[in-house]
Design an enzyme around this catalytic site. Structure first.
Site, PDB file in Angstrom:
ATOM      1  N   HIS A  22      -8.936  -1.345   2.556  1.00  0.00           N
ATOM      2  CA  HIS A  22      -8.530  -0.670   3.797  1.00  0.00           C
ATOM      3  C   HIS A  22      -9.662   0.220   4.336  1.00  0.00           C
ATOM      4  O   HIS A  22      -9.482   1.417   4.541  1.00  0.00           O
ATOM      5  CB  HIS A  22      -7.237   0.138   3.587  1.00  0.00           C
ATOM      6  CG  HIS A  22      -6.446   0.313   4.852  1.00  0.00           C
ATOM      7  ND1 HIS A  22      -5.091   0.486   4.880  1.00  0.00           N
ATOM      8  CD2 HIS A  22      -6.848   0.354   6.158  1.00  0.00           C
ATOM      9  CE1 HIS A  22      -4.679   0.615   6.131  1.00  0.00           C
ATOM     10  NE2 HIS A  22      -5.725   0.543   6.917  1.00  0.00           N
ATOM     11  N   GLU A  65       0.832  -1.216   0.000  1.00  0.00           N
ATOM     12  CA  GLU A  65       0.000   0.000   0.000  1.00  0.00           C
ATOM     13  C   GLU A  65       0.860   1.256   0.000  1.00  0.00           C
ATOM     14  O   GLU A  65       1.893   1.247   0.672  1.00  0.00           O
ATOM     15  CB  GLU A  65      -0.884   0.019   1.257  1.00  0.00           C
ATOM     16  CG  GLU A  65      -2.144  -0.783   1.101  1.00  0.00           C
ATOM     17  CD  GLU A  65      -3.063  -0.610   2.303  1.00  0.00           C
ATOM     18  OE1 GLU A  65      -3.479   0.526   2.575  1.00  0.00           O
ATOM     19  OE2 GLU A  65      -3.338  -1.618   2.956  1.00  0.00           O
TER      20      GLU A  65
END
Ligand code: DGY
Length: 327
Positions: A293, A269
């Protein structure tokens, strides 16, 4: 009045609170992850930075801000994106945003993922929307119940404990946990048992990760750990992506070493392509659920995070200790 740089517009009352208290607040104008160049320019001369987990706040950023910088308020519970050692050297306080609202949001999201895996809900959704349903079929998408199964909680801090509570009291699951410290309150409430990680992995039907990302937890779950897990077990990660070695996860899924996985966080990420080939393969598994997320993405959690970040900034810039220092 002191000035604050906010790296992206955030939901909740935080920015309004800061403005009402008289701070000069600059919010990055685009609804995207701020570029490094814009971050370095934006923090210049500021007294506080309200940043996100997508911003790497290191010596270069602190240097760019200059000697006025007193507080870095991270809008997240995790703070692996902030160089705490460097901040300490410069007497800059770092804060995070833990709260009951975040615990509840992440614990509920974790359970949504566990239920979705166990009851094969995303597979059913795809099937029904593809108009494949021909009437009730006793063999269709057979899942598994959670009652009396074992959940292994890795990291029994506030969020891990909230997940354990739901598992034991809500779903009648047995709870094992592994942590550096014993959590007697959790044991009393849920009957949970502290066990070494290896034992947790080999005995659990669901393994749920709730540890912060630290050098010691990087790739905590890799080939060796998958080898210990039951073939029928599910892995759920709502903590931080690099806690799981995703290449090893992919191998475990391909060889049916485990029954499925749900990931709310990813190893590279914000990039989604640390290894494009593997990543695409991961997406192709029907027994893998990916959520972007969003475990803490509830109105209640975002408001609590927003208010807490603003309150921490206000306290530190008023010469008082913050409510939630990162530690
Ligand atoms: C956190 O708080 O660390 C989550 O990952 C985002 O809310």
């Amino acid at each position: 009045m002191p000035s604050i740089f906010v790296t992206r517009a955030i939901p909740g009352s935080g920015i309004k609170r800061l403005k009402n208290a008289g701070y000069r607040v600059t919010v990055y104008s685009k609804d995207q992850i701020i570029t490094r160049k814009e971050l370095l320019a934006g923090v210049k001369g500021k007294h506080g930075i309200l940043c996100l987990l997508t911003d790497r706040i290191d010596a270069e950023v602190m240097e760019a801000a200059g000697p006025t910088l007193k507080i870095i308020a991270n809008y997240a519970v995790g703070f692996d994106n902030v160089d705490l050692v460097e901040a300490k050297k410069r007497n800059i306080i770092v804060t995070n945003t833990p709260s009951d609202a975040v615990n509840d949001a992440v614990a509920e999201h974790t359970f949504a993922l566990v239920l979705a895996l166990a009851h094969r809900i995303p597979e059913g959704d795809v099937y029904a929307k593809a108009k494949k349903y021909q009437g009730w079929n006793p063999n269709l998408l057979i899942g598994t119940i959670l009652k009396e199964k074992t959940i292994g909680i890795i990291g029994a801090g506030r969020i891990g404990a909230s997940v354990a509570e739901r598992a034991a009291l809500g779903f009648g699951m047995r709870v094992l946990y592994s942590d550096r410290a014993r959590n007697r309150d959790l044991e009393n409430l849920t009957g949970a048992t502290l066990v070494p990680l290896d034992r947790l992995l080999s005995a659990s039907d669901v393994v749920s990760l709730h540890v912060p990302l630290l050098p010691a937890t990087h790739h905590l779950i890799s080939t060796e750990q998958f080898a210990l897990m039951k073939k029928t077990a599910f892995l759920v990660n709502t903590a931080r992506g690099p806690v799981v070695d995703e290449k090893a996860l992919l191998r475990a899924l391909k060889t049916r070493r485990i029954a499925g996985a749900a990931l709310d966080v990813f190893e590279c990420e914000p990039a989604i392509d640390c290894d494009l080939t593997d990543r695409l393969e991961l997406k192709a598994f029907s027994n893998v659920i990916l959520s972007p997320h969003i475990a803490s993405a509830t109105i209640e959690a975002r408001e609590a995070m927003s208010k807490l970040a603003a309150d921490n900034i206000h306290l530190v810039l008023s010469g008082k200790p913050p409510l939630t220092p990162a530690k």
